[in-house]
Design a protein around this motif. Sequence first.
Motif, PDB file in Angstrom:
ATOM      1  N   SER A   1     -26.405  36.685 -61.314  1.00  0.00           N
ATOM      2  CA  SER A   1     -25.889  37.182 -62.587  1.00  0.00           C
ATOM      3  C   SER A   1     -26.965  37.112 -63.665  1.00  0.00           C
ATOM      4  CB  SER A   1     -24.662  36.381 -63.020  1.00  0.00           C
ATOM      5  OG  SER A   1     -25.010  35.043 -63.307  1.00  0.00           O
ATOM      6  N   PHE A   2     -27.802  36.061 -63.614  1.00  0.00           N
ATOM      7  CA  PHE A   2     -28.859  35.939 -64.607  1.00  0.00           C
ATOM      8  C   PHE A   2     -29.910  37.033 -64.426  1.00  0.00           C
ATOM      9  CE2 PHE A   2     -26.922  32.647 -66.381  1.00  0.00           C
ATOM     10  CZ  PHE A   2     -27.323  31.347 -66.175  1.00  0.00           C
ATOM     11  N   SER A   3     -30.274  37.302 -63.191  1.00  0.00           N
ATOM     12  CA  SER A   3     -31.390  38.204 -62.949  1.00  0.00           C
ATOM     13  C   SER A   3     -31.088  39.641 -63.332  1.00  0.00           C
ATOM     14  CB  SER A   3     -31.789  38.145 -61.471  1.00  0.00           C
ATOM     15  OG  SER A   3     -30.709  38.591 -60.664  1.00  0.00           O
ATOM     16  N   SER A   4     -29.855  39.928 -63.623  1.00  0.00           N
ATOM     17  CA  SER A   4     -29.485  41.307 -63.941  1.00  0.00           C
ATOM     18  C   SER A   4     -29.453  41.603 -65.430  1.00  0.00           C
ATOM     19  CB  SER A   4     -28.105  41.609 -63.347  1.00  0.00           C
ATOM     20  OG  SER A   4     -27.128  40.806 -63.982  1.00  0.00           O
TER      21      SER A   4
ATOM     22  N   ASP B   1     -14.096  25.910 -69.770  1.00  0.00           N
ATOM     23  CA  ASP B   1     -14.229  27.106 -68.942  1.00  0.00           C
ATOM     24  C   ASP B   1     -15.353  27.984 -69.475  1.00  0.00           C
ATOM     25  OD1 ASP B   1     -12.087  26.460 -67.252  1.00  0.00           O
ATOM     26  OD2 ASP B   1     -10.635  27.278 -68.699  1.00  0.00           O
ATOM     27  N   GLY B   2     -15.945  28.730 -68.576  1.00  0.00           N
ATOM     28  CA  GLY B   2     -16.989  29.655 -68.964  1.00  0.00           C
ATOM     29  C   GLY B   2     -16.419  30.980 -69.428  1.00  0.00           C
ATOM     30  N   ASN B   3     -17.344  31.873 -69.845  1.00  0.00           N
ATOM     31  CA  ASN B   3     -16.968  33.224 -70.248  1.00  0.00           C
ATOM     32  C   ASN B   3     -18.125  34.158 -69.930  1.00  0.00           C
ATOM     33  OD1 ASN B   3     -18.852  32.904 -72.397  1.00  0.00           O
ATOM     34  ND2 ASN B   3     -17.254  31.918 -73.635  1.00  0.00           N
ATOM     35  N   ASP B   4     -18.154  35.295 -70.551  1.00  0.00           N
ATOM     36  CA  ASP B   4     -19.204  36.261 -70.247  1.00  0.00           C
ATOM     37  C   ASP B   4     -20.598  35.759 -70.620  1.00  0.00           C
ATOM     38  OD1 ASP B   4     -17.310  37.976 -69.310  1.00  0.00           O
ATOM     39  OD2 ASP B   4     -17.159  39.148 -71.170  1.00  0.00           O
ATOM     40  N   GLU B   5     -20.670  34.864 -71.601  1.00  0.00           N
ATOM     41  CA  GLU B   5     -21.970  34.370 -72.054  1.00  0.00           C
ATOM     42  C   GLU B   5     -22.285  32.968 -71.561  1.00  0.00           C
ATOM     43  OE1 GLU B   5     -21.922  34.573 -76.258  1.00  0.00           O
ATOM     44  OE2 GLU B   5     -21.979  36.765 -76.342  1.00  0.00           O
TER      45      GLU B   5
ATOM     46  N   ARG C   1     -28.071  34.081 -71.211  1.00  0.00           N
ATOM     47  CA  ARG C   1     -27.046  33.250 -70.586  1.00  0.00           C
ATOM     48  C   ARG C   1     -27.201  31.806 -71.057  1.00  0.00           C
ATOM     49  NH1 ARG C   1     -22.269  34.282 -68.477  1.00  0.00           N
ATOM     50  NH2 ARG C   1     -23.240  36.203 -67.753  1.00  0.00           N
ATOM     51  N   VAL C   2     -26.086  31.104 -71.135  1.00  0.00           N
ATOM     52  CA  VAL C   2     -26.062  29.673 -71.428  1.00  0.00           C
ATOM     53  C   VAL C   2     -25.419  28.973 -70.235  1.00  0.00           C
ATOM     54  CG1 VAL C   2     -25.150  27.862 -72.932  1.00  0.00           C
ATOM     55  CG2 VAL C   2     -25.915  30.047 -73.920  1.00  0.00           C
TER      56      VAL C   2
END
Length: 580
Positions: free
Chosen positions: A323-326, A375-379, A359-360
Amino acid sequence: MRPSQGKQTGQRRTRSVQKTLRPIKNRAPRRGPGHNKRPSARSVSVQRNTARGAIKNTNESVTARRDVSLIIPAHNEASTLAKILPRLATWSEVKEVIVVANACTDATVDVAARFGAKVIHLSEKLGHDTGRAIGAKHASGEFLLFLDGDIAWTRNDLRPFIGALREGADVAVNRYPLPTDRTYHHPTSVAKRALNLALQHPEWAASSMTTVPHGMRKSALEVIGWQNLAIPPLAFTAAVLGGLAIKRPKYVNVGKRNRLRSRAARDYSVKDVILGDHVQALAYLLSQRGVRGGFPDGTRDRSNLSQSDDDWFAPTLSALSQSFSSIGQFRSAAVIPAHNEKQALPGVLKEVSKLKLSRVLVVENGSNDGTEKLDGNDEITVWHFARPLGHDVGRSIGARAVRHYHCVLFVDGDFRISHRSLIPFRDAVLWGNTDLALNDLGRKLPLDHKRDPVSTMKSLLNLFLRRPDLDLTSLTAVPHALSQRALQTIPTEDLSVPPKAYVRAVLAGLEINPVHYVDVVTTNRRRPLLHAVQNGSQLAQMIIGDHLEAISVLVAQRGLRGGFEQPRRLDVLESLDEPQ
């Protein structure tokens, strides 16, 4: 095992600290350039005199107390010796005065002989402190007192040191310098303070056998080794590890009384020699007490760091990396370890989100205050660990996931830092050609904080790395940012021991810059179990151990003295130890 002095010049790279230390008798040191001729013991002339002012044993009651050998190395000190020898040679407690005259071109030898001193005359320069060892080898007194030949000593200066030895001390050292002295923050004093911290005697401050006057029982040489007196921090470390009793009976301000000498008068830097001595002393300490010098590793769980990306947390790591590499052309991320940070973490995330990073990553571990429910989210991606990882281990695990990013910002989850203070770290890496963008703590930190154990160790490490310009800069403190090159150069597991990763970065030639000052001393949440002195300052103890572990890497890469030169004629000492 006694410490060995190491080779005279040129530090060979070694695979471990333990392999660098062998008894001096088992090998001859390599001689450096310009030292082709090996002086033999026959080149050392010893003169015993009964001229004017000589020591005479005429009173039996006084004779019983004549058990002190005064040892004075001297290079062209005729004028000072003419002042001090009359009062020292007639001192009722003194059995002998030994003047080790090396490469003297003035009347030093004649003056010493005139006042009854035992003169050991060498035609070549010995280098710093080597004369102390030679004098000790020839001394016959029960107590040895070491002086320099360029200071006008009085008996009042010296009596407390002899008194301490008579009262049971094995070694008596000067209390100089004190925190109020201007020299307390000199690089050599920083090294002395750090060595005492590593020896677990912070109460000794900057006291050292590097500084005169100091004394010892002749019997202490059996533990220390007389040759090692040429490298005072090594001898001091051997004394402590050997269980000798060390006292600090008096403060003598030798800084004001020592004669300044031009650098042109010698072909080496005394400061660099003393720093190298302390690297060597710490290397010996690590060989005896382990890679952390006997200091605790805190609550770190390093077992996770030994696992590869294909082990038990692989599915999450794989998805995270994809997800990060994109995202984006210049990808930037933040890693935030968090353990029981329910109150502070929302504020931390709010400020970091203003940076508009790709990203965080929150590495939540072992929380039971509600942080584990985040919980996480899109960021924001939240990575949960059931057990506490311990200090800084979350950084390593997070860095492994984002090591292909152009810039990774590291902050802690326990206190909020304004996004305006974080921008300089991000920008220095993305657009400033910086690999490690670090907190410039030394710029504004109050002087009393620069004296604390953690700051002392940070300063020492930069001195050992020959980067005094970095002052208190360190990977230990947040915030900091690392480039993609840094994350691919430094083993990610080393980020859990920040000083160790820092040494790797310097040795690899990465670009390191203090870019901005952020006050993390007064704003950091105080944790009683970690910070309180009454609880043993657990955090400080762990960080001292971290720096010792980092120094072990330096020694393994640059040799026993950390790359600092050894100008002393240690071969002269070995020639004296050979059977005649």
